[in-house]
Write an enzyme that holds these catalytic residues in place. Structure first.
Site, PDB file in Angstrom:
ATOM      1  N   HIS A  14     -21.942  20.399  34.564  1.00 38.48           N
ATOM      2  CA  HIS A  14     -22.038  19.122  33.849  1.00 38.48           C
ATOM      3  C   HIS A  14     -20.735  18.899  33.065  1.00 38.48           C
ATOM      4  CE1 HIS A  14     -23.328  16.035  31.036  1.00 38.48           C
ATOM      5  NE2 HIS A  14     -24.280  15.767  31.906  1.00 38.48           N
TER       6      HIS A  14
ATOM      7  N   GLU B 290     -20.223  17.956  30.180  1.00 38.59           N
ATOM      8  CA  GLU B 290     -20.251  18.501  28.817  1.00 38.59           C
ATOM      9  C   GLU B 290     -19.946  19.996  28.823  1.00 38.59           C
ATOM     10  OE1 GLU B 290     -24.132  16.964  27.859  1.00 38.59           O
ATOM     11  OE2 GLU B 290     -23.280  14.944  27.926  1.00 38.59           O
TER      12      GLU B 290
HETATM   13  P1  13P Z   1     -26.989   9.444  29.819  1.00 38.94           P
HETATM   14  O1  13P Z   1     -28.035   8.971  30.787  1.00 38.94           O
HETATM   15  O2  13P Z   1     -27.524   9.647  28.434  1.00 38.94           O
HETATM   16  O3  13P Z   1     -25.764   8.589  29.857  1.00 38.94           O
HETATM   17  O4  13P Z   1     -26.542  10.914  30.291  1.00 38.94           O
HETATM   18  C1  13P Z   1     -26.200  11.096  31.606  1.00 38.94           C
HETATM   19  C2  13P Z   1     -26.030  12.547  31.860  1.00 38.94           C
HETATM   20  O5  13P Z   1     -25.137  13.178  31.364  1.00 38.94           O
HETATM   21  C3  13P Z   1     -27.027  13.202  32.726  1.00 38.94           C
HETATM   22  O6  13P Z   1     -26.607  14.469  33.075  1.00 38.94           O
END
Ligand code: 13P
Length: 257
Positions: free
Chosen positions: A99, A101
């Site tokens: 991901h 992040e």
């Molecule tokens: P959002 O739907 O909050 O934009 O997040 C998307 C996401 O990172 C799913 O992995």
């Protein structure tokens, strides 16, 4: 979507949200409103501490459980990490890998992500591999080059029989948690490009059976339009997966033909 060749998968990514008791409240709220149609597969990726309880809690409403990360080694001195086997035994069937992040805040590299994909497949977990460009990359016009590189790295040393099991999530970084969704055309174009990269590596047969999701501010209002794109086979949903009613509306959109 193209259900003839591949699964449509709607997956929630709870990130660092929902304690066990909050998850119980979510389950109580979603259970009576879960659609009966099984046209799309529904997954919730939850914090590691919730996996075991989630697998039990959501079984009766046909929601499969996923983890949000894993380590690539099968044991060892890696304080704070969990193996694919641990996740699997806890009851998960899926695992999110790479991901943005994790790439951003934990310096996850494409090489580590490749090792995680291989470890997940070996454990018979389905990897949901996230790829996506930053705003700067989009503005420079290098989106597809960047994503092709990420996809190629993720699939390195993965045999064709395993490659078809992998789910790819296209998540433009600028669309995550910003309320700024990619247009259906932008999402469709990149997902088509991802399928072309897979086709080049494995051929048409594997390419057409891989599920490619879109993620990034997907919600009850924009889901149907995004899912109308032939190469968008589902969604990876952050914020909207925390609200049972919103998540169900997205599932309903994916259940339509
Ligand atoms: P959002 O739907 O909050 O934009 O997040 C998307 C996401 O990172 C799913 O992995």
């Amino acid at each position: 979507m193209n259900r003839r060749y591949r699964k449509t998968i709607i997956a929630g990514n709870w990130k660092m949200n929902n304690t066990l008791s909050q998850m119980k409240a979510f389950a109580d709220e979603i259970r009576p409103i879960m659609p009966k149609s099984k046209a799309c597969t529904v997954v919730l990726c939850v914090p590691a501490t919730n996996i075991q309880a989630a697998a039990r809690m959501f079984k009766d409403c046909h929601i499969a459980i996923g983890a949000e990360n894993c380590h690539y080694e099968d044991h060892g001195a890696f304080t704070g990490e969990v193996t694919t086997e641990m996740i699997k035994e806890a009851g998960a069937k899926y695992v999110i890998i790479g991901h943005s992040e994790r790439r951003m805040y934990y310096n996850e590299t494409d090489f580590a992500i490749n090792k995680k994909v291989i470890a997940a497949l070996k454990t018979e977990l389905i990897p949901i591999v996230c790829v996506g460009e930053s705003l700067e990359q989009r503005e420079l016009g290098v989106t597809m080059e960047h994503i092709a590189y990420q996809v190629k790295c993720a699939f390195a040393n993965v045999p064709a029989d395993d490659a078809r099991k992998v789910v790819i999530a296209y998540e433009p970084i600028w669309a995550i948690g910003t309320g700024r969704t990619a247009t259906a055309e932008q999402a469709g174009e990149v997902c088509e490009g991802i399928r072309a990269v897979i086709r080049k590596i494995y051929g048409a047969h594997v390419a057409r059976s891989v599920t490619i999701q879109y993620g990034g501010s997907m919600n009850a209002r924009n889901a149907a339009e995004l899912l109308m794109q032939p190469d968008v086979d589902g969604g990876l949903i952050g914020g909207a997966s925390l609200k049972p009613a919103d998540f169900v509306e997205i599932i309903n959109a994916a259940n339509q033909e």
